[in-house]
Design an enzyme around this catalytic site. Structure first.
Site, PDB file in Angstrom:
ATOM      1  N   ASN A 181     -13.532   3.632  -4.649  1.00 52.85           N
ATOM      2  CA  ASN A 181     -12.975   3.735  -3.308  1.00 52.85           C
ATOM      3  C   ASN A 181     -12.471   5.137  -3.064  1.00 52.85           C
ATOM      4  O   ASN A 181     -12.042   5.842  -3.978  1.00 52.85           O
ATOM      5  CB  ASN A 181     -11.863   2.701  -3.078  1.00 52.85           C
ATOM      6  CG  ASN A 181     -10.484   3.207  -3.437  1.00 52.85           C
ATOM      7  OD1 ASN A 181      -9.839   3.895  -2.664  1.00 52.85           O
ATOM      8  ND2 ASN A 181     -10.041   2.911  -4.652  1.00 52.85           N
ATOM      9  N   ALA A 182     -12.564   5.535  -1.794  1.00 53.67           N
ATOM     10  CA  ALA A 182     -12.004   6.820  -1.362  1.00 53.67           C
ATOM     11  C   ALA A 182     -11.351   6.587  -0.012  1.00 53.67           C
ATOM     12  O   ALA A 182     -11.830   7.050   1.026  1.00 53.67           O
ATOM     13  CB  ALA A 182     -13.088   7.879  -1.267  1.00 53.67           C
ATOM     14  N   LYS A 241       0.848  -1.190   0.000  1.00 48.60           N
ATOM     15  CA  LYS A 241       0.000   0.000   0.000  1.00 48.60           C
ATOM     16  C   LYS A 241       0.888   1.245   0.000  1.00 48.60           C
ATOM     17  O   LYS A 241       1.923   1.263   0.673  1.00 48.60           O
ATOM     18  CB  LYS A 241      -0.854  -0.031   1.270  1.00 48.60           C
ATOM     19  CG  LYS A 241      -1.567   1.255   1.607  1.00 48.60           C
ATOM     20  CD  LYS A 241      -2.945   1.273   1.052  1.00 48.60           C
ATOM     21  CE  LYS A 241      -3.624   2.631   1.188  1.00 48.60           C
ATOM     22  NZ  LYS A 241      -4.627   2.836   0.149  1.00 48.60           N
ATOM     23  N   GLY A 263      -5.600  -2.857 -14.060  1.00 48.38           N
ATOM     24  CA  GLY A 263      -6.924  -2.269 -14.261  1.00 48.38           C
ATOM     25  C   GLY A 263      -7.906  -3.347 -14.690  1.00 48.38           C
ATOM     26  O   GLY A 263      -7.946  -3.743 -15.848  1.00 48.38           O
ATOM     27  N   GLY A 314      -5.786  -5.907  -8.701  1.00 48.47           N
ATOM     28  CA  GLY A 314      -6.238  -5.094  -7.573  1.00 48.47           C
ATOM     29  C   GLY A 314      -7.587  -5.541  -7.057  1.00 48.47           C
ATOM     30  O   GLY A 314      -7.696  -6.388  -6.171  1.00 48.47           O
ATOM     31  N   CYS A 316      -1.796  11.193  -6.126  1.00 44.21           N
ATOM     32  CA  CYS A 316      -2.286  11.970  -4.979  1.00 44.21           C
ATOM     33  C   CYS A 316      -2.312  13.442  -5.296  1.00 44.21           C
ATOM     34  O   CYS A 316      -1.579  13.934  -6.134  1.00 44.21           O
ATOM     35  CB  CYS A 316      -1.456  11.859  -3.725  1.00 44.21           C
ATOM     36  SG  CYS A 316      -0.255  10.719  -3.638  1.00 44.21           S
ATOM     37  N   LYS A 347       3.653   5.197 -11.447  1.00 46.81           N
ATOM     38  CA  LYS A 347       2.295   4.688 -11.677  1.00 46.81           C
ATOM     39  C   LYS A 347       1.392   5.822 -12.130  1.00 46.81           C
ATOM     40  O   LYS A 347       1.126   6.766 -11.383  1.00 46.81           O
ATOM     41  CB  LYS A 347       1.752   4.057 -10.394  1.00 46.81           C
ATOM     42  CG  LYS A 347       0.376   3.463 -10.594  1.00 46.81           C
ATOM     43  CD  LYS A 347      -0.014   2.627  -9.412  1.00 46.81           C
ATOM     44  CE  LYS A 347      -1.419   2.093  -9.559  1.00 46.81           C
ATOM     45  NZ  LYS A 347      -1.842   1.400  -8.347  1.00 46.81           N
ATOM     46  N   ILE A 361      -2.950   1.243 -15.090  1.00 48.93           N
ATOM     47  CA  ILE A 361      -3.353   2.565 -14.635  1.00 48.93           C
ATOM     48  C   ILE A 361      -3.797   2.554 -13.167  1.00 48.93           C
ATOM     49  O   ILE A 361      -4.118   1.504 -12.624  1.00 48.93           O
ATOM     50  CB  ILE A 361      -4.553   3.114 -15.485  1.00 48.93           C
ATOM     51  CG1 ILE A 361      -5.707   2.112 -15.442  1.00 48.93           C
ATOM     52  CG2 ILE A 361      -4.125   3.414 -16.901  1.00 48.93           C
ATOM     53  CD1 ILE A 361      -6.979   2.555 -16.133  1.00 48.93           C
TER      54      ILE A 361
HETATM   55  C1  FMN Z   1      -9.314  -0.009  -2.057  1.00 46.68           C
HETATM   56  C2  FMN Z   1      -8.247   0.439  -3.005  1.00 46.68           C
HETATM   57  C3  FMN Z   1      -7.112   1.075  -2.524  1.00 46.68           C
HETATM   58  C4  FMN Z   1      -6.105   1.486  -3.391  1.00 46.68           C
HETATM   59  N1  FMN Z   1      -4.999   2.090  -2.880  1.00 46.68           N
HETATM   60  C5  FMN Z   1      -3.991   2.446  -3.722  1.00 46.68           C
HETATM   61  C6  FMN Z   1      -2.787   2.994  -3.223  1.00 46.68           C
HETATM   62  O1  FMN Z   1      -2.602   3.154  -2.014  1.00 46.68           O
HETATM   63  N2  FMN Z   1      -1.823   3.341  -4.110  1.00 46.68           N
HETATM   64  C7  FMN Z   1      -1.964   3.149  -5.452  1.00 46.68           C
HETATM   65  O2  FMN Z   1      -1.048   3.453  -6.208  1.00 46.68           O
HETATM   66  N3  FMN Z   1      -3.099   2.620  -5.949  1.00 46.68           N
HETATM   67  C8  FMN Z   1      -4.113   2.260  -5.122  1.00 46.68           C
HETATM   68  N4  FMN Z   1      -5.246   1.697  -5.643  1.00 46.68           N
HETATM   69  C9  FMN Z   1      -5.369   1.502  -7.094  1.00 46.68           C
HETATM   70  C10 FMN Z   1      -5.011   0.080  -7.487  1.00 46.68           C
HETATM   71  O3  FMN Z   1      -3.702  -0.229  -7.096  1.00 46.68           O
HETATM   72  C11 FMN Z   1      -5.171  -0.158  -9.002  1.00 46.68           C
HETATM   73  O4  FMN Z   1      -4.252   0.634  -9.701  1.00 46.68           O
HETATM   74  C12 FMN Z   1      -6.553   0.155  -9.506  1.00 46.68           C
HETATM   75  O5  FMN Z   1      -7.517  -0.254  -8.580  1.00 46.68           O
HETATM   76  C13 FMN Z   1      -6.860  -0.505 -10.852  1.00 46.68           C
HETATM   77  O6  FMN Z   1      -6.710  -1.899 -10.825  1.00 46.68           O
HETATM   78  P1  FMN Z   1      -7.902  -2.930 -10.508  1.00 46.68           P
HETATM   79  O7  FMN Z   1      -9.024  -2.614 -11.426  1.00 46.68           O
HETATM   80  O8  FMN Z   1      -7.320  -4.294 -10.727  1.00 46.68           O
HETATM   81  O9  FMN Z   1      -8.272  -2.703  -9.091  1.00 46.68           O
HETATM   82  C14 FMN Z   1      -6.258   1.271  -4.785  1.00 46.68           C
HETATM   83  C15 FMN Z   1      -7.393   0.625  -5.276  1.00 46.68           C
HETATM   84  C16 FMN Z   1      -8.380   0.195  -4.412  1.00 46.68           C
HETATM   85  C17 FMN Z   1      -9.583  -0.497  -4.977  1.00 46.68           C
END
Ligand code: FMN
Ligand code: FAD
Ligand code: FES
Lengths: 262, 304
Positions: B69-70, B45, B243, B265, B130, B165, B191
């Site tokens: 997510n937020a 994370k 993604g 993810g 961020c 990233k 992404i």
């Molecule tokens: C709950 C949650 C928390 C995430 N926290 C981070 C993070 O701390 N840093 C980051 O670079 N991306 C974060 N992401 C983005 C994921 O790493 C990923 O890039 C994004 O969700 C797209 O991939 P996915 O569709 O397989 O989830 C987060 C995604 C989710 C769903």
């Protein structure tokens, strides 16, 4: 530990008032689980609904290799769950979370439940009874039909007090004297609440005044259920200041003095 | 013969191309549920210089084939990470990738300096999604100049490989990718989530306390594939695709589009064992199709 299980539903019955009672065969889960823990269920195969849904254990019956949940139909996931026929396989993660810290030496405990929130307290009461701990119960709901577990508790010899919105008895101001009297019963060593933040605040105040440890099972929207995604945030007070803990993994049961009950 | 799943990316040797994406998988934590050594790499994370409380709940909303997510990059800060998490994470065999986030260029720089003193870190991922508080809260990754400034600041402080990233919330992702590479990024991850929102009609309120959140899951896969494809056409550095990946064929699609490895993810959020299943399926797929190495797919897309 592998937390992925395929449950076989043996019963999924409408209980009226929008509630369903689901029984499933899952011997490993039934032996590993403790009251207050939960399962995280895929309510239907595929991506709709996309996320799992958390449900606390209502009863654990390791001798029968079965677990039970009691749920209220509120949206898409619980509606789909209510359509499931006996014999269907359910994909669930569990047992998850920290259960109720039932003191093995407690002479008596108090449970305070509102609506569907009573479900996990039934599993707790059953465990308490099994270890010889007495149980006092105060159950609240909109109307008498929405009270759950009262007959089961009564069949175990638990003295149950029910209050309802319909009869105008469920207001915290009216629950206060009932709760105080229950807490003052000799030997009451712990108190547990689920299903209402208002009742949780009330219990926190009354229990603190008596030095009785009190715990609440909290709810928050979840993703993973395993502590990995940090979406299920619950605000807590620590010596270093306020912070967020995870309802799924640090909870869902928290000491009431620790949580910020907004 | 057993197909070869291994890939190499910026000097990191991965026994398979599948790793968790930052923030979606508990590291440490999930070693309790499975053998983490089966994964291609471990990505933590995002960590910031100082602890971050994160956003108030609700932090999640279910959407069609995905979620918002937020979380707000809740994390205990780099010092806590080094003292508590790193010693546990070092014990696993897959290369460890530490994701760094920050709200100023200086924060990225200082976090990198502290991590540089530690062993057991194979590479950094720079999360430029961020808000940049020196630019009114606009994400670094939305500007080529801000991305370049962050990457350059980290580059100056490390010889370890850097993966920047990228956020898809930009007009031209290729321009940002090129800026990151020019500033010294050894590879790219793409992404991050797509900015979105959800509304509760009954309450007439946003579902998320933060109002806006990041969309992820199968719903965003076509966008992610497009981004990987466009960037792979324009830059020479290795790409980690992410993604909406939730199956072995999804992995191969990203490799064909030009990725050398992938991150999973949201699929982990629905099923913590998703990656282990994907890796097993990948091996099966290659064996059934008589493919000797997964590397044969990288960038092998036929467009005419
Ligand atoms: C709950 C949650 C928390 C995430 N926290 C981070 C993070 O701390 N840093 C980051 O670079 N991306 C974060 N992401 C983005 C994921 O790493 C990923 O890039 C994004 O969700 C797209 O991939 P996915 O569709 O397989 O989830 C987060 C995604 C989710 C769903
Ligand atoms: C630890 C825990 C234990 C629970 N135990 C029980 C139980 O024993 N019996 C029972 O009936 N309900 C229980 N709930 C609540 C139950 O999870 C929700 O009612 C259910 O998720 C609603 O899903 P839905 O698709 O029908 O509703 P929708 O409103 O369509 O759901 C939309 C989204 O919001 C989430 N959500 C909605 N309401 C809640 C809620 N109250 N808590 C958490 N997430 C919610 C859903 O999971 C889903 O992601 C528990 C919740 C938690 C956190
Ligand atoms: S639901 Fe993922 S951390 Fe609690």
């Amino acid at each position: 530990m592998n937390v992925s299980h395929i449950l076989t539903v043996t019963k999924n019955e409408d209980q009226g008032a929008g509630y369903f009672h689901l029984v499933a065969r899952a011997p490993e889960l039934a032996s590993a689980a403790r009251p207050g823990q939960f399962i995280h269920v895929l309510c239907a195969p595929g991506v709709d609904p996309f996320l799992r849904r958390p449900f606390s254990f209502y009863r654990l019956r390791p001798e029968a290799g079965e677990v039970e949940i009691y749920y209220q139909v509120v949206g898409k996931g619980t509606h789909l769950l209510s359509q499931i026929q006996p014999g269907t396989k359910l994909d669930a993660l569990g047992p998850l979370g920290q259960g109720f810290p039932l003191d093995p030496k407690a002479q008596r405990i108090l449970i305070l439940g509102r609506g569907i929130g009573t479900a996990p307290l039934i599993a707790l009461a059953e465990a308490a009874r099994a270890q010889g701990t007495g149980v006092s119960a105060i159950l609240s709901a909109r109307n008498p039909d929405a009270i759950i577990g009262d007959r089961l508790l009564a069949s175990w010899g638990v003295e149950v007090t029910t209050v309802t919105d319909e009869s105008g008895t469920s207001d915290p101001a009216q629950v206060e004297p009932l709760l105080a009297a229950a807490l003052d019963k000799p030997g009451t060593a712990q108190a547990f609440v689920c299903g209402s933040r208002r009742l949780a605040r009330l219990l926190r105040r009354l229990a603190a005044a008596r030095g009785i440890p009190a715990f609440g099972s909290l709810e928050e929207r979840m993703g993973c259920g395993l502590g990995g995604c940090l979406v299920c945030a619950c605000r807590v007070r620590t010596p270093e200041g306020e912070t967020y803990k995870r309802v799924c993994n640090d909870g869902p049961v928290f000491p009431l003095e620790e949580v910020v009950l907004g | 013969m057993k197909p070869d799943l291994s890939v190499e990316i910026c000097g990191l040797k991965l026994k398979n191309p599948v790793m968790p994406s930052s923030g979606s998988f508990g590291l440490p934590g999930y070693e309790e549920y499975m053998d983490l050594n089966g994964l291609g790499a471990l990505v933590v994370k995002s960590i910031t210089l100082n602890p971050r409380l994160g956003n108030p709940p609700p932090r999640i909303a279910e959407t069609t084939a995905g979620m918002l997510n937020a979380v707000g990059i809740q994390n205990p800060g780099v010092k806590w990470f080094i003292e508590n998490d790193l010693p546990l994470l070092k014990r696993f065999t897959p290369p460890l990738i530490v994701s760094i986030a920050g709200t100023t260029v200086e924060e990225f720089a200082q976090a990198t300096e502290l991590l540089e003193k530690e062993e057991g870190i194979a590479a950094y991922e720079i999360n430029v999604s961020c808000p940049n508080i020196e630019a009114g809260g606009r994400a670094f990754g939305m500007s080529a100049a801000a991305t370049q400034a962050v990457v350059a600041a980290v580059r100056k402080r490390t010889r370890r490989p850097i993966f920047t990233k990228l956020t898809p919330n930009v007009t031209d992702i290729v321009e940002i990718a090129q800026a990151a590479v020019e500033a010294g990024s050894d590879g790219l991850t793409l992404i991050n989530t797509l900015l979105g929102m959800a509304i509760d009609v009954k309450l007439r309120r946003p579902v998320l306390a933060n109002v806006l959140g990041g969309l992820s899951g199968p719903a965003i896969k076509p966008v992610a594939l497009r981004c990987v494809y466009q960037v792979a056409q324009a830059v020479k550095v290795p790409i980690i695709g992410t993604g909406g990946i939730s199956s072995a064929t999804d992995v191969l699609e990203f490799l064909l589009a030009g990725a050398s490895a992938v991150q999973v993810g949201t699929a982990n959020i629905v099923d913590p064992y998703a990656m282990l299943k994907i890796i097993a399926d990948l091996e099966k797929y290659l064996a059934e199709n008589n493919v000797a190495s997964v590397r044969e797919y990288i960038g092998a897309l036929k467009t005419h």
